[in-house]
Scaffold this motif. Structure first.
Motif, PDB file in Angstrom:
ATOM      1  N   GLY A   2       0.241   6.022   7.370  1.00 29.90           N
ATOM      2  CA  GLY A   2       0.739   4.663   7.186  1.00 29.90           C
ATOM      3  C   GLY A   2      -0.202   3.898   6.297  1.00 29.90           C
ATOM      4  N   GLY A   3       0.172   2.686   5.915  1.00 28.52           N
ATOM      5  CA  GLY A   3      -0.648   1.910   4.993  1.00 28.52           C
ATOM      6  C   GLY A   3      -1.825   1.206   5.647  1.00 28.52           C
ATOM      7  N   LEU A   9       0.858  -1.191   0.000  1.00 31.52           N
ATOM      8  CA  LEU A   9       0.000   0.000   0.000  1.00 31.52           C
ATOM      9  C   LEU A   9       0.891   1.235   0.000  1.00 31.52           C
ATOM     10  CD1 LEU A   9      -2.927  -0.826   0.082  1.00 31.52           C
ATOM     11  CD2 LEU A   9      -1.773  -2.267   1.746  1.00 31.52           C
ATOM     12  N   ALA A  60      -5.288   2.373   4.641  1.00 32.06           N
ATOM     13  CA  ALA A  60      -5.472   2.030   3.222  1.00 32.06           C
ATOM     14  C   ALA A  60      -5.766   0.537   3.086  1.00 32.06           C
ATOM     15  CB  ALA A  60      -4.237   2.422   2.419  1.00 32.06           C
ATOM     16  N   SER A  63      -2.530   2.335  -4.446  1.00 25.95           N
ATOM     17  CA  SER A  63      -2.839   3.579  -3.737  1.00 25.95           C
ATOM     18  C   SER A  63      -4.352   3.698  -3.636  1.00 25.95           C
ATOM     19  CB  SER A  63      -2.287   4.777  -4.510  1.00 25.95           C
ATOM     20  OG  SER A  63      -2.896   5.975  -4.065  1.00 25.95           O
ATOM     21  N   ILE A  64      -4.853   4.206  -2.517  1.00 27.20           N
ATOM     22  CA  ILE A  64      -6.305   4.405  -2.443  1.00 27.20           C
ATOM     23  C   ILE A  64      -6.694   5.829  -2.830  1.00 27.20           C
ATOM     24  CG2 ILE A  64      -6.668   2.564  -0.765  1.00 27.20           C
ATOM     25  CD1 ILE A  64      -7.229   4.858   1.321  1.00 27.20           C
ATOM     26  N   GLY A  65      -5.739   6.674  -3.197  1.00 32.35           N
ATOM     27  CA  GLY A  65      -6.091   8.009  -3.652  1.00 32.35           C
ATOM     28  C   GLY A  65      -4.901   8.944  -3.551  1.00 32.35           C
ATOM     29  N   PRO A  94       1.211   5.568  -1.700  1.00 34.16           N
ATOM     30  CA  PRO A  94       0.590   6.622  -2.517  1.00 34.16           C
ATOM     31  C   PRO A  94       1.067   6.613  -3.970  1.00 34.16           C
ATOM     32  CG  PRO A  94       1.681   7.554  -0.560  1.00 34.16           C
ATOM     33  CD  PRO A  94       1.942   6.092  -0.543  1.00 34.16           C
ATOM     34  N   TYR A 147      -3.525  11.273  -1.867  1.00 36.52           N
ATOM     35  CA  TYR A 147      -3.277  11.964  -0.600  1.00 36.52           C
ATOM     36  C   TYR A 147      -2.398  11.014   0.206  1.00 36.52           C
ATOM     37  CZ  TYR A 147      -7.349   8.988  -0.134  1.00 36.52           C
ATOM     38  OH  TYR A 147      -8.213   7.933  -0.236  1.00 36.52           O
ATOM     39  N   VAL A 148      -1.720  11.557   1.199  1.00 37.75           N
ATOM     40  CA  VAL A 148      -0.774  10.730   1.946  1.00 37.75           C
ATOM     41  C   VAL A 148      -1.301  10.467   3.355  1.00 37.75           C
ATOM     42  CG1 VAL A 148       1.578  10.550   2.817  1.00 37.75           C
ATOM     43  CG2 VAL A 148       1.154  11.605   0.592  1.00 37.75           C
ATOM     44  N   LEU A 149      -1.463   9.190   3.677  1.00 40.27           N
ATOM     45  CA  LEU A 149      -1.858   8.774   5.024  1.00 40.27           C
ATOM     46  C   LEU A 149      -0.597   8.601   5.863  1.00 40.27           C
ATOM     47  CD1 LEU A 149      -4.338   6.054   3.781  1.00 40.27           C
ATOM     48  CD2 LEU A 149      -4.971   8.275   4.717  1.00 40.27           C
TER      49      LEU A 149
HETATM   50  N1  ADE Z   1       0.037   4.936   2.455  1.00 36.03           N
HETATM   51  C1  ADE Z   1       0.062   6.260   2.668  1.00 36.03           C
HETATM   52  N2  ADE Z   1      -0.790   6.894   1.881  1.00 36.03           N
HETATM   53  C2  ADE Z   1      -1.402   5.949   1.102  1.00 36.03           C
HETATM   54  C3  ADE Z   1      -2.382   5.979   0.081  1.00 36.03           C
HETATM   55  N3  ADE Z   1      -2.929   7.118  -0.341  1.00 36.03           N
HETATM   56  N4  ADE Z   1      -2.755   4.817  -0.472  1.00 36.03           N
HETATM   57  C4  ADE Z   1      -2.188   3.656  -0.073  1.00 36.03           C
HETATM   58  N5  ADE Z   1      -1.267   3.572   0.883  1.00 36.03           N
HETATM   59  C5  ADE Z   1      -0.867   4.701   1.481  1.00 36.03           C
END
Ligand code: ADE
Length: 230
Positions: A140-141, A87, A144, A132-134, A89, A136-138
């Motif tokens: 951590g994974g 997972l 996601a 990536s789920i979109g 970005p 933007y930055v999370l």
């Molecule tokens: N980890 C951090 N951001 C993520 C995202 N947007 N999609 C998947 N994994 C991620």
């Protein structure tokens, strides 16, 4: 049975998402099995270290290759994976088409990154897919992974029943879903569209299709331009 393992840096983030409602029932019925593995178990030294500074400098820590490789290999010893998925970005954008593919696999491993990511050699050596789920930055994974695993598991044959069927979901036919209504038939002076009370199945189907088309045209014209829909 779909077996899913998630290798996580913060396993606590994944304690709850699969313990409720549809996915809980699916696990109880033996249709799916979701397991969360703590990467730190495979860390090195007394402090179970899993990250280190980035070569070349720059802010942020990088997950070290050895704990990840040890974890992945130890899990592989229990059985081969159909896919090992990172997972990130910068991965391929997750969508319903991908969920439809993955729900037919038997055994999946998801790898959650953290900090600045994972040592790139692990990506080269093990990953069959990066998602990536979109844009933007999370932090951590894990979150996601929760999103992707939820979307996949509800598609596993037998998980949903007629009432919750995925066939009428948004995106299953490249269209957004039409609006839905329940009782009462009039709420705060707002009536439900007559056709839905008519009992006329063919007319209801036509109306729903027209509404789905209109909703898609207004909200997501890009879906109609993708060409899979005539
Ligand atoms: N980890 C951090 N951001 C993520 C995202 N947007 N999609 C998947 N994994 C991620």
């Amino acid at each position: 049975m779909l077996e899913i393992d998630i290798l996580a840096v913060v396993p606590g983030l994944l304690e709850s998402p699969f313990g409720h409602s549809i996915l809980k029932r699916a696990a109880e019925r033996g249709l799916i099995r979701v397991r969360v593995i703590d990467l730190r178990t495979f860390g090195s030294g007394r402090h179970r270290q899993i990250d280190d500074y980035a070569f070349g400098g720059g802010a942020g820590m990088v997950l070290m290759p050895q704990p990840l490789a040890d974890a992945i290999r130890s899990l592989q010893d229990e059985g081969a994976y159909d896919e090992i998925i990172y997972l990130t970005p910068d991965g391929e954008r997750f969508d319903q088409r991908m969920a439809n593919q993955l729900c037919l696999r038997r055994r999946l491993l998801f790898i959650c990154g953290h900090y600045k990511g994972i040592d790139d050699r692990i990506r080269q050596k093990f990953m069959t897919r990066e998602i990536s789920i979109g844009d933007y930055v999370l932090s951590g994974g894990e979150l996601a992974a929760a999103v992707v695993v939820d979307a996949i598991c509800r598609l596993v044959p037998g998980v949903l029943n007629d009432e919750t069927s995925a066939l009428t979901d948004s995106f299953q036919d490249q269209l957004l879903a039409p609006p839905v209504y329940t009782r009462p038939a009039v709420w705060e002076d707002m009536p439900v569209p007559d056709v839905l009370l008519s009992g006329h199945e063919a007319r209801i189907d036509d109306w729903r299709h027209a509404q789905a088309m209109e909703r898609t045209r207004v909200r997501r014209p890009d879906l109609l331009e993708e060409g899979e829909f005539e």
